[in-house]
Design an enzyme around this catalytic site. Sequence first.
Site, PDB file in Angstrom:
ATOM      1  N   GLY A 176       0.801  -1.222   0.000  1.00  0.00           N
ATOM      2  CA  GLY A 176       0.000   0.000   0.000  1.00  0.00           C
ATOM      3  C   GLY A 176       0.832   1.269   0.000  1.00  0.00           C
ATOM      4  O   GLY A 176       2.030   1.258  -0.275  1.00  0.00           O
ATOM      5  N   TYR A 177       0.170   2.390   0.284  1.00  0.00           N
ATOM      6  CA  TYR A 177       0.751   3.734   0.172  1.00  0.00           C
ATOM      7  C   TYR A 177       1.336   3.861  -1.235  1.00  0.00           C
ATOM      8  O   TYR A 177       2.527   4.106  -1.438  1.00  0.00           O
ATOM      9  CB  TYR A 177       1.791   4.009   1.268  1.00  0.00           C
ATOM     10  CG  TYR A 177       1.788   5.470   1.643  1.00  0.00           C
ATOM     11  CD1 TYR A 177       0.771   5.996   2.431  1.00  0.00           C
ATOM     12  CD2 TYR A 177       2.772   6.343   1.175  1.00  0.00           C
ATOM     13  CE1 TYR A 177       0.735   7.346   2.738  1.00  0.00           C
ATOM     14  CE2 TYR A 177       2.737   7.686   1.485  1.00  0.00           C
ATOM     15  CZ  TYR A 177       1.726   8.172   2.269  1.00  0.00           C
ATOM     16  OH  TYR A 177       1.684   9.505   2.577  1.00  0.00           O
ATOM     17  N   GLY A 182       5.428   3.980  -9.050  1.00  0.00           N
ATOM     18  CA  GLY A 182       6.099   2.691  -9.273  1.00  0.00           C
ATOM     19  C   GLY A 182       5.087   1.552  -9.215  1.00  0.00           C
ATOM     20  O   GLY A 182       5.058   0.665 -10.093  1.00  0.00           O
ATOM     21  N   HIS A 183       4.229   1.581  -8.183  1.00  0.00           N
ATOM     22  CA  HIS A 183       3.176   0.549  -8.096  1.00  0.00           C
ATOM     23  C   HIS A 183       2.231   0.650  -9.289  1.00  0.00           C
ATOM     24  O   HIS A 183       1.816  -0.357  -9.867  1.00  0.00           O
ATOM     25  CB  HIS A 183       2.331   0.747  -6.828  1.00  0.00           C
ATOM     26  CG  HIS A 183       3.067   0.566  -5.543  1.00  0.00           C
ATOM     27  ND1 HIS A 183       3.276   1.598  -4.655  1.00  0.00           N
ATOM     28  CD2 HIS A 183       3.620  -0.535  -4.983  1.00  0.00           C
ATOM     29  CE1 HIS A 183       3.927   1.146  -3.610  1.00  0.00           C
ATOM     30  NE2 HIS A 183       4.149  -0.139  -3.768  1.00  0.00           N
ATOM     31  N   SER A 186       9.481   5.084  -3.587  1.00  0.00           N
ATOM     32  CA  SER A 186       9.297   4.131  -2.490  1.00  0.00           C
ATOM     33  C   SER A 186       8.295   4.734  -1.529  1.00  0.00           C
ATOM     34  O   SER A 186       8.299   5.962  -1.311  1.00  0.00           O
ATOM     35  CB  SER A 186      10.639   3.925  -1.769  1.00  0.00           C
ATOM     36  OG  SER A 186      10.428   3.356  -0.502  1.00  0.00           O
ATOM     37  N   SER A 187       7.464   3.898  -0.939  1.00  0.00           N
ATOM     38  CA  SER A 187       6.512   4.406   0.055  1.00  0.00           C
ATOM     39  C   SER A 187       7.263   5.073   1.211  1.00  0.00           C
ATOM     40  O   SER A 187       6.781   6.026   1.815  1.00  0.00           O
ATOM     41  CB  SER A 187       5.647   3.267   0.580  1.00  0.00           C
ATOM     42  OG  SER A 187       5.047   2.598  -0.515  1.00  0.00           O
ATOM     43  N   ARG A 188       8.461   4.571   1.517  1.00  0.00           N
ATOM     44  CA  ARG A 188       9.231   5.118   2.647  1.00  0.00           C
ATOM     45  C   ARG A 188       9.750   6.535   2.373  1.00  0.00           C
ATOM     46  O   ARG A 188      10.126   7.235   3.317  1.00  0.00           O
ATOM     47  CB  ARG A 188      10.406   4.207   2.993  1.00  0.00           C
ATOM     48  CG  ARG A 188       9.981   2.923   3.690  1.00  0.00           C
ATOM     49  CD  ARG A 188      11.173   2.165   4.249  1.00  0.00           C
ATOM     50  NE  ARG A 188      10.746   1.047   5.075  1.00  0.00           N
ATOM     51  CZ  ARG A 188      10.600  -0.204   4.645  1.00  0.00           C
ATOM     52  NH1 ARG A 188      10.853  -0.511   3.387  1.00  0.00           N
ATOM     53  NH2 ARG A 188      10.214  -1.152   5.472  1.00  0.00           N
TER      54      ARG A 188
END
Length: 285
Positions: free
Chosen positions: A31-32, A36-37, A185-187
Site C-alpha cells: 500500500g501507500y 512505481g506501483h 518508495s513508500s518510505r
Amino acid sequence: MDTLASPSETQKTCLSAKQSSRTIGLVPTMGYLHEGHLALVRRARAENDLVVVSIFVNPTQFGPAEDLERYPRDLVRDLALLTEENVDVVFTPDVSGMYPEQPATFVEVPGVSEVLCGASRPGHFRGVASVVTKLFNIVQPDRSYFGQKDYQQTIVIRKMVRDLNIPVQIIICPTVRESDGLAMSSRNSLLGPHDRVKASQLILALKKGEAALLNGERDPLRVAGAIRGLLAETREIFVDYIEVVDAEDLKKKSGISDKDRVLLALAVRIGGVRLIDNLVVNVSS
Ligand code: PAF
C-alpha cells in the site's frame, strides 16, 4: 472494483475467474501506492483479464526493531488510485485474516536471502517468500508483477517459484524514479525536506559506480569505493551496505569480466529512514 478482505472470498472470486478461462495478474503491495506501483498495475492491466492488487503490510517481514508501526498507510487514497486504473479486485486482508493462527510453515530461500538486505534484516526474505506464497495460493495468478527497485526480492521470488514449480510468471518492471532520480518508495514519504535532498545522491553514487565499470574498472572493491566516495560527500548518509555482485545469483565477485551482468546495490539510512536502490550493468555495453 471489488474490495475484499477475506482470503477465502478472494480465492473463490479468483477460482471462478480461472474456471471461465480468464487470466489473472497479481500486483502484491504493502500500500501507500506511488507511480512505481501504478506502473506495475498498468502492465498487469494490459496483459491480463482480471487484475488483482493486494494491499497488506506483512508483519512477518519486519524485524522487531524495524518500522512496521511507522510504515505509511492510506487505504482510502490507494483505493481511489486503483479505481482510476480500472483494477478488478483489491485484496485488503488484515493480520488476523492472513495469520488466523501462529504459522508453523515458512518458505526459506537460502543462498540469495542472507546477503545484501538479508544480512541486516535477518528473516526478512523468509517473511516475504512466505507471504508471497500465500498470496499466490489465494489469487492463483498467471502473472505477478514486481519492481526492480526491490531487486533482491525479485531474485528470491523467482528462485522460489522455480524451486517449487509454482505456476506463475514473474514479471520484473523497471524502477520508476522521481525527477531527480530518487527511486520511488513508500518510505520516501517519511523523509524530511533536507533528508529528501540528500536521498537524491543515491542514484548519483550508483551512476558513479556504473561509469567506473563502463570505463574499464574490473575490481569490485574499487567500483564499490567509487559509490562510497560519492556518498561520503554528503553528511549523515549512513551506509548499511554497498555491494557489487553477480546480477543472477547475488554472489560476490573477486573480479569482473567483460561478459558479466553486475548488480550495484546499496542500502543506507538517512534521517532514520532505510532506503535501497540498485543498477544492473551489462559490463560489455
Ligand atoms: O514489495 C513489497 O511491497 C512486499 O515485500 C510484498 C512483495 C508485497 C510482500 O509483502
